[in-house]
Design a protein around this motif. Structure first.
Motif, PDB file in Angstrom:
ATOM      1  N   VAL A 485       0.813  -1.223   0.000  1.00 15.90           N
ATOM      2  CA  VAL A 485       0.000   0.000   0.000  1.00 15.90           C
ATOM      3  C   VAL A 485       0.848   1.276   0.000  1.00 15.90           C
ATOM      4  N   LEU A 486       2.176   1.140   0.099  1.00 15.64           N
ATOM      5  CA  LEU A 486       3.025   2.334   0.198  1.00 15.64           C
ATOM      6  C   LEU A 486       3.578   2.716  -1.170  1.00 15.64           C
ATOM      7  N   SER A 487       3.872   3.988  -1.347  1.00 16.28           N
ATOM      8  CA  SER A 487       4.473   4.400  -2.619  1.00 16.28           C
ATOM      9  C   SER A 487       5.940   3.965  -2.656  1.00 16.28           C
ATOM     10  N   LYS A 488       6.551   3.762  -1.497  1.00 14.83           N
ATOM     11  CA  LYS A 488       7.953   3.324  -1.407  1.00 14.83           C
ATOM     12  C   LYS A 488       8.138   2.586  -0.076  1.00 14.83           C
ATOM     13  N   GLY A 489       8.890   1.513  -0.093  1.00 14.06           N
ATOM     14  CA  GLY A 489       9.232   0.839   1.164  1.00 14.06           C
ATOM     15  C   GLY A 489       8.329  -0.325   1.522  1.00 14.06           C
ATOM     16  N   ASN A 490       7.602  -0.857   0.526  1.00 16.88           N
ATOM     17  CA  ASN A 490       6.707  -1.994   0.831  1.00 16.88           C
ATOM     18  C   ASN A 490       7.464  -3.203   1.369  1.00 16.88           C
ATOM     19  N   GLU A 491       8.753  -3.295   0.991  1.00 12.11           N
ATOM     20  CA  GLU A 491       9.542  -4.455   1.442  1.00 12.11           C
ATOM     21  C   GLU A 491       9.868  -4.355   2.945  1.00 12.11           C
ATOM     22  N   LEU A 492       9.596  -3.198   3.553  1.00 14.59           N
ATOM     23  CA  LEU A 492       9.947  -3.021   4.968  1.00 14.59           C
ATOM     24  C   LEU A 492       8.792  -3.368   5.913  1.00 14.59           C
ATOM     25  N   VAL A 493       7.633  -3.696   5.363  1.00 16.46           N
ATOM     26  CA  VAL A 493       6.464  -3.884   6.240  1.00 16.46           C
ATOM     27  C   VAL A 493       6.140  -5.369   6.433  1.00 16.46           C
ATOM     28  N   VAL A 494       5.386  -5.633   7.494  1.00 17.38           N
ATOM     29  CA  VAL A 494       4.822  -6.976   7.695  1.00 17.38           C
ATOM     30  C   VAL A 494       3.296  -6.812   7.802  1.00 17.38           C
ATOM     31  N   SER A 495       2.581  -7.924   7.776  1.00 18.00           N
ATOM     32  CA  SER A 495       1.117  -7.828   7.836  1.00 18.00           C
ATOM     33  C   SER A 495       0.619  -8.133   9.246  1.00 18.00           C
ATOM     34  N   SER A 496      -0.612  -7.705   9.513  1.00 15.41           N
ATOM     35  CA  SER A 496      -1.218  -8.017  10.816  1.00 15.41           C
ATOM     36  C   SER A 496      -1.298  -9.535  11.005  1.00 15.41           C
ATOM     37  N   TRP A 497      -1.548 -10.252   9.903  1.00 16.60           N
ATOM     38  CA  TRP A 497      -1.652 -11.717   9.999  1.00 16.60           C
ATOM     39  C   TRP A 497      -0.298 -12.344  10.324  1.00 16.60           C
ATOM     40  N   ASP A 498       0.801 -11.728   9.844  1.00 19.05           N
ATOM     41  CA  ASP A 498       2.142 -12.239  10.204  1.00 19.05           C
ATOM     42  C   ASP A 498       2.316 -12.214  11.718  1.00 19.05           C
ATOM     43  N   ILE A 499       1.789 -11.144  12.329  1.00 21.77           N
ATOM     44  CA  ILE A 499       1.929 -10.999  13.784  1.00 21.77           C
ATOM     45  C   ILE A 499       1.012 -11.978  14.510  1.00 21.77           C
ATOM     46  N   ILE A 500      -0.256 -12.026  14.086  1.00 20.37           N
ATOM     47  CA  ILE A 500      -1.232 -12.884  14.782  1.00 20.37           C
ATOM     48  C   ILE A 500      -0.817 -14.349  14.703  1.00 20.37           C
ATOM     49  N   SER A 501      -0.272 -14.743  13.560  1.00 22.19           N
ATOM     50  CA  SER A 501       0.094 -16.158  13.383  1.00 22.19           C
ATOM     51  C   SER A 501       1.382 -16.504  14.127  1.00 22.19           C
TER      52      SER A 501
END
Ligand SMILES: Cc1cc2nc3c(=O)[nH]c(=O)nc-3n(C[C@H](O)[C@H](O)[C@H](O)COP(=O)(O)O)c2cc1C
Ligand code: SF4
Length: 678
Positions: A485-501
């Motif tokens: 969803v970012l214009s730059k830096g998408n490789e730096l994020v994780v998802s809420s599901w990554d955390i919950i799992s």
């Protein structure tokens, strides 16, 4: 005759109730023009058919014009309601159930900008936090008018064939009189308990004078507001005794708590993760203190607890209200000794939270509830047995499997994971949402009984599906977290599901960007903050977590406000860049002209899922319908007949999040309405 305590008849005055289970009043917000028309009748009737002893229809049907329908309540102040009520009561009586209705004046618990835009009234100027109106303090003519309105409405209900009327006192006008917190009138209706209760008794006297003795009158009232300065337990017992001694009423329906805030309401009607039957012992104390017929409901979701409530003499009639929204046939299944087939209420409160947002009450995992005119609670057998292959054992896939198997088809389910459940399995990892797993467990046990074949740990491909020789293929593969969803830096994020799992370890200083606004964002926040980390939840929306809704938000707030969590609304995370072992987050706003920065060590994105649809597109060329769904056929409830490819050998459909990110109810509804006509 059975010796099950739940199945013993009960005599309430002249009325014989066929067992001990009731549906307490609840407004599902199905009225049309304020009237209980076909949809309402079909919903009520289904529960009568299912065997309930007494269905207390409507919630808070309004007796006065200045009690406007804040959640699409019935308008009991209109004469035109009588024939609608008559159609419903006749139909329910034919099924052997009793039917009553709850009447109310909401007092300050409504809004002035509804209905006829009349000022909201109460015995003080104190505002109710939930509905936000500043009430007019009532005058003598308001009191006289409303007492007469109650009597008129009760007479209409008797003319409509109701067995009785219950007054909704708790949180509404009558308890606003009874409680010292909300009654600032001078005598004769304010001051002492005797004065404060005068309004309630005047209402009952006026109603009794109109309806006579062969009509049940009862009251649902708080016997302990659990608020400093409010009606306490000792006052509650005194109020209960006075109600009994009045000789005006036939039973007490006990509530403990207050409903003027979302948090208070949630303690009165607890949601998943909160204790079962929290007020049952209290109701038992009222029964013991009054020796008077006592009803009660509050998260008694299972038959064992309901049976205990009766066997232990806590109550005379036990309410299983949401339980009947999930499964209207509870009593029939008890009689048939099929308790394990009862679809369990998981306390998700999707039903109740929706009505407070102006929607109709739907059950998160029974899509037929409230749609009885078009959706079956009992699935009919198909004329021809087909081979149905389903890919995905999340809520959509399992509902499709259950319904197709009930139709008598041969059903095979492929699932890539070790276990069924999909997103629900992850959701249910939070202690508070553990009950959600029953949505899966119930379907698995039904499917197993019906002989569905499951292949877990199987990443189905087109060859595997073709090898089954299917007539119908249903793709229910769900989705994958969408984080780009970012214009730059998408490789730096994780998802809420990554955390919950648990796949990704929480950071120590975390920005959660949540524009999906559903449970996953708050679950991730709670998970991270509980490790001691600092968490900021940011959304571009006007409020955070709008899809979680009012009562579901309560346990989150009770948890998150004690942790290091802040909430930022109306800001949008735009891009991110690395700076040493930190991340710089660049934040803007949809309103324009703002740039801010955050330095954090983790960004979590909650932006729903993107469909996992490769297999669907792989299967499309070999299908007869090339995946087409006729929405006209779907909506009118007839089989799908689209033919776009004469060489195709099977019908192909996809459902749930494999189409687009929605929610559990939508996934289950997709499955039910498609599979019931296969
Ligand atoms: C959709 C919905 C609407 C409700 N509306 C009312 C209402 O108008 N009046 C009332 O007294 N209770 C209302 N209730 C509360 C129920 O009567 C019942 O007390 C509550 O659901 C707890 O019982 P349960 O755990 O058996 O569902 C409502 C409940 C639901 C689910
Ligand atoms: S939405 Fe949840 S609480 Fe409401 S009836 Fe269904 S399972 Fe029960």
């Amino acid at each position: 005759m059975s010796n099950d305590p739940l199945l013993q008849p009960y005599t309430l005055k002249h009325l014989t109730l066929r067992n001990r289970i009731i549906v307490t009043s609840h407004e599902p917000a199905y009225p049309e023009d304020g009237m209980p028309k076909e949809r309402y009748r079909a919903y009520t009737l289904e529960r009568a058919r299912g065997g309930v002893a007494l269905t207390m229809t409507a919630g808070s049907a309004a007796v006065s014009k200045d009690s406007p329908p804040v959640f699409n309540n019935l308008l009991a102040y209109k004469d035109e309601i009588v024939p609608w009520i008559r159609e419903m009561t006749d139909a329910v009586h034919e099924e052997g159930a009793a039917i009553m209705i709850q009447l109310t004046h909401l007092g300050r618990r409504t809004r002035w900008d509804k209905g006829d835009w009349l000022p909201v009234v109460a015995p003080s100027h104190h505002r109710e936090a939930s509905h936000r109106s500043f009430p007019k303090k009532m005058e003598d003519w308001d009191i006289e008018r409303i007492i007469k309105d109650f009597a008129d409405a009760a007479e209409r209900m008797k003319a409509g064939g109701m067995d009785g009327v219950e007054l909704e006192a708790y949180g509404h006008l009558i308890d606003q009189f009874n409680s010292p917190l909300t009654n600032e009138l001078d005598g004769p209706y304010g001051g002492s308990l005797e004065n404060r209760m005068r309004f309630c008794f005047d209402v009952f006297k006026a109603m009794r004078a109109r309806v006579g003795d062969d009509f049940i009158l009862g009251v649902r009232y708080t016997a302990d507001e659990c608020l400093p300065g409010g009606t306490g337990k000792a006052d509650g017992i005194e109020i209960s005794r006075r109600l009994r001694d009045s000789g005006l009423i036939d039973y007490l329906n006990v509530i403990r708590g207050h409903i003027d805030t979302d948090a208070g309401l949630t303690d009165v009607i607890p949601i998943q993760g909160m204790a079962n039957s929290p007020h049952l012992d209290f109701a038992g104390e009222i029964r013991a203190a009054t020796q008077f017929p006592t009803f009660h409901a509050a998260k008694i979701p299972d038959v064992a607890t309901a049976r205990h409530a009766i066997a232990a003499g806590k109550v005379d009639m036990v309410g299983m209200t949401r339980a009947h929204m999930t499964d209207p046939h509870i009593v029939r299944k008890i009689i048939e000794k099929r308790e394990e087939d009862i679809r369990p209420c998981v306390g998700a409160n999707y039903c109740l939270d929706r009505i407070y947002q102006g929607g109709m009450a739907f059950c998160i995992h029974n899509a037929a509830t409230g749609r009885e005119q078009t959706m079956p609670h009992t699935i009919a057998k198909a004329d021809t047995r087909k081979k149905v292959v389903i890919v995905g054992a999340g809520p959509a896939g399992l509902e499709a499997a259950r319904v197709a198997a009930e139709r008598g088809h041969a059903v095979v389910v492929f699932e890539a994971a070790n276990d069924p459940g999909g997103q629900i399995r992850l959701t249910a990892q939070s202690e508070r949402r553990r009950e959600m797993i029953s949505i899966i467990d119930w379907r698995m046990s039904q499917c197993e009984k019906l002989g569905v074949t499951f292949y877990f740990n199987n990443w189905a491909d087109a060859d595997m599906i073709a090898a089954e020789g299917p007539d119908v293929v249903i793709i229910a593969t769900g989705g994958l977290p969408h984080t780009e969803v970012l214009s730059k830096g998408n490789e730096l994020v994780v998802s809420s599901w990554d955390i919950i799992s648990g796949d990704v370890k929480p950071g120590t200083n975390v920005l959660i960007f949540d524009d999906a606004g559903d449970h996953a964002g708050l679950q991730a926040a709670e998970f991270i903050a509980k490790t001691g980390a600092k968490v900021e939840i940011m959304t571009p929306d006007r409020s955070f977590a709008p899809e979680v809704m009012a009562m579901n938000l309560v346990p989150y707030m009770r948890s998150l406000q004690k942790l290091d969590v802040t909430f930022t609304v109306t800001y949008r995370l735009q891009s991110a860049e690395k700076s040493g072992n930190q991340i710089i987050a660049h934040v803007g706003s949809d309103y324009g002209g703002v740039t801010k920065q955050r330095t954090i060590d983790q960004i979590v994105i909650n932006h729903g899922t993107i469909p996992l649809d490769d297999l669907y597109f792989e299967m499309k060329p070999g299908s007869k319908n090339l995946g087409e769904v006729s929405y006209d056929q779907l909506i009118s409830g007839v089989p799908q007949t689209a033919e776009r490819n004469p060489a195709g050998t099977y019908q192909l459909f996809r459902i749930g999040d494999a189409v687009a990110a929605r929610n559990t109810h939508a996934a289950i509804y997709d499955a039910l309405r498609l599979a019931k006509d296969i």
